[in-house]
Design a protein around this motif. Structure first.
Motif, PDB file in Angstrom:
ATOM      1  N   THR A   1       0.806  -1.236  -0.052  1.00 26.52           N
ATOM      2  CA  THR A   1      -0.048   0.027  -0.005  1.00 26.52           C
ATOM      3  C   THR A   1       0.915   1.342  -0.010  1.00 26.52           C
ATOM      4  N   GLY A   2       1.489   1.749   1.347  1.00 24.50           N
ATOM      5  CA  GLY A   2       2.147   2.901   1.151  1.00 24.50           C
ATOM      6  C   GLY A   2       1.452   4.245   0.985  1.00 24.50           C
ATOM      7  N   LYS A   3       2.220   5.318   1.117  1.00 24.87           N
ATOM      8  CA  LYS A   3       1.479   6.490   1.048  1.00 24.87           C
ATOM      9  C   LYS A   3       0.684   6.904  -0.134  1.00 24.87           C
ATOM     10  N   TRP A   4       1.157   6.224  -1.371  1.00 26.25           N
ATOM     11  CA  TRP A   4       0.596   6.412  -2.631  1.00 26.25           C
ATOM     12  C   TRP A   4      -0.794   6.152  -2.656  1.00 26.25           C
ATOM     13  N   ALA A   5      -1.325   4.842  -1.837  1.00 28.69           N
ATOM     14  CA  ALA A   5      -2.590   4.325  -1.763  1.00 28.69           C
ATOM     15  C   ALA A   5      -3.474   5.270  -1.082  1.00 28.69           C
ATOM     16  N   TYR A   6      -3.039   6.228  -0.509  1.00 26.61           N
ATOM     17  CA  TYR A   6      -4.163   7.311   0.490  1.00 26.61           C
ATOM     18  C   TYR A   6      -3.848   8.877  -0.211  1.00 26.61           C
ATOM     19  N   HIS A   7      -3.259   8.856  -1.356  1.00 25.20           N
ATOM     20  CA  HIS A   7      -2.734  10.144  -1.750  1.00 25.20           C
ATOM     21  C   HIS A   7      -3.779  10.827  -2.688  1.00 25.20           C
ATOM     22  N   PRO A   8      -4.364  11.945  -2.474  1.00 28.65           N
ATOM     23  CA  PRO A   8      -5.613  12.463  -3.262  1.00 28.65           C
ATOM     24  C   PRO A   8      -5.243  12.513  -4.669  1.00 28.65           C
ATOM     25  N   VAL A   9      -4.078  12.841  -4.957  1.00 27.26           N
ATOM     26  CA  VAL A   9      -3.691  12.785  -6.535  1.00 27.26           C
ATOM     27  C   VAL A   9      -3.757  11.135  -7.184  1.00 27.26           C
ATOM     28  N   VAL A  10      -3.415  10.233  -6.508  1.00 25.15           N
ATOM     29  CA  VAL A  10      -3.633   9.050  -7.072  1.00 25.15           C
ATOM     30  C   VAL A  10      -5.037   8.456  -6.986  1.00 25.15           C
ATOM     31  N   ARG A  11      -5.646   8.787  -6.005  1.00 27.30           N
ATOM     32  CA  ARG A  11      -7.044   8.400  -5.604  1.00 27.30           C
ATOM     33  C   ARG A  11      -7.887   9.071  -6.914  1.00 27.30           C
ATOM     34  N   GLU A  12      -7.842  10.449  -7.138  1.00 26.21           N
ATOM     35  CA  GLU A  12      -8.540  10.898  -8.085  1.00 26.21           C
ATOM     36  C   GLU A  12      -8.089  10.286  -9.342  1.00 26.21           C
ATOM     37  N   ALA A  13      -7.041  10.081  -9.814  1.00 24.36           N
ATOM     38  CA  ALA A  13      -6.502   9.662 -11.098  1.00 24.36           C
ATOM     39  C   ALA A  13      -7.048   8.176 -11.415  1.00 24.36           C
ATOM     40  N   LEU A  14      -7.273   7.449 -10.475  1.00 24.25           N
ATOM     41  CA  LEU A  14      -7.859   6.005 -10.454  1.00 24.25           C
ATOM     42  C   LEU A  14      -9.387   6.103 -10.137  1.00 24.25           C
ATOM     43  N   GLY A  15      -9.958   6.963 -10.100  1.00 28.80           N
ATOM     44  CA  GLY A  15     -11.294   7.100  -9.672  1.00 28.80           C
ATOM     45  C   GLY A  15     -11.821   6.629  -8.435  1.00 28.80           C
ATOM     46  N   VAL A  16     -11.032   6.865  -7.453  1.00 29.97           N
ATOM     47  CA  VAL A  16     -11.405   6.211  -5.951  1.00 29.97           C
ATOM     48  C   VAL A  16     -11.850   7.398  -5.152  1.00 29.97           C
ATOM     49  N   GLN A  17     -13.104   7.120  -4.958  1.00 28.03           N
ATOM     50  CA  GLN A  17     -13.906   8.678  -4.226  1.00 28.03           C
ATOM     51  C   GLN A  17     -14.560   8.038  -3.065  1.00 28.03           C
ATOM     52  N   GLY A  18     -14.851   9.083  -2.222  1.00 25.24           N
ATOM     53  CA  GLY A  18     -15.758   8.836  -0.922  1.00 25.24           C
ATOM     54  C   GLY A  18     -14.976   7.923  -0.279  1.00 25.24           C
TER      55      GLY A  18
END
Length: 182
Positions: A133-150
C-alpha cells in the motif's frame, strides 16, 4: 500445490520479472479475487491492471503525486520507478456501496481478502506477488487519477510476476503468542 501448503508457505518475493500472468492464468487470478467473502453480494471490488504501457501511466500518476507534495528529486525518481518492481501491478480498490447491514470497514476488508486470494492464485500457478500500500494508496492525486471516491479505498497494489530470486525459509511463529481461547 495443495491449498494448505500454499497457505502455510506463503511468501512475498521482493524480485519479480517477466513473464507476468496472462490469458487464463490472469483470469484465474481475478476469479479468485471475486471469491472473497462478500456480505450481501455487494461485490465491493474493482481491479485496475497496469501492464505494458499501463506501467508508465501508473508511474506518471505516482510522479504527479510526489510533485504535488513538493517532493525532493530523489523521491520523485523513486515514485517513477515504483511500478517497475514487477512486470504487472493490479490496483485493488474497495468500491463501497452504502448498505444498512454491511459497514464500510467490512467492504474494505473484503477487498483485502480479494488481494490475498489473488496473490495465492498467482502462486498456485507458478507466479509470485506481493501486496503493497504505502502513502501512494492514500494520496489524493492517486485516488483521483484512479477514480477512487468517498469511502472507496485502494486496498493495495498487487505486484505480480515470475519469481526472480529464491524463496527464503518460512519463519515459524509461536502460536501461543497469537492464539487465545475463551
Amino acid at each position: 500445490m495443495d491449498a494448505l501448503s500454499l497457505l502455510l508457505n506463503r511468501r512475498s518475493l521482493p524480485k519479480l520479472m517477466e513473464p507476468a500472468p496472462q490469458g487464463e492464468e490472469l483470469e484465474n487470478i481475478f476469479r479468485a479475487g471475486l471469491r472473497a467473502p462478500d456480505h450481501a453480494a455487494l461485490t465491493p471490488w474493482r481491479f485496475i491492471v497496469s501492464h505494458g504501457e499501463g506501467m508508465q501511466r501508473l508511474a506518471d500518476i505516482l510522479v504527479e503525486a510526489a510533485k504535488a507534495d513538493g517532493a525532493e528529486p530523489a523521491v520523485v525518481e523513486k515514485a517513477a520507478k515504483a511500478p517497475y518492481r514487477a512486470p504487472m501491478v493490479i490496483t485493488v480498490v474497495a468500491k463501497v456501496t452504502e448498505h444498512d447491514k454491511v459497514p464500510v470497514i467490512e467492504q474494505h476488508l473484503s477487498a483485502g481478502c480479494a488481494v490475498q486470494a489473488m496473490q495465492m492464485a498467482a502462486v498456485a500457478q507458478g507466479f509470485s506477488g506481493y501486496w503493497r500500500t504505502g502513502k501512494w494508496a492514500y494520496h489524493p492525486v492517486v485516488r483521483e487519477a484512479l477514480g477512487v471516491q468517498g469511502d472507496d479505498l485502494i486496498a493495495g497494489f498487487l505486484y505480480l510476476g515470475t519469481p526472480g530470486c529464491r524463496e527464503a525459509k518460512v519463519f515459524e511463529r509461536d502460536l501461543t503468542q497469537f492464539v487465545e481461547y475463551l
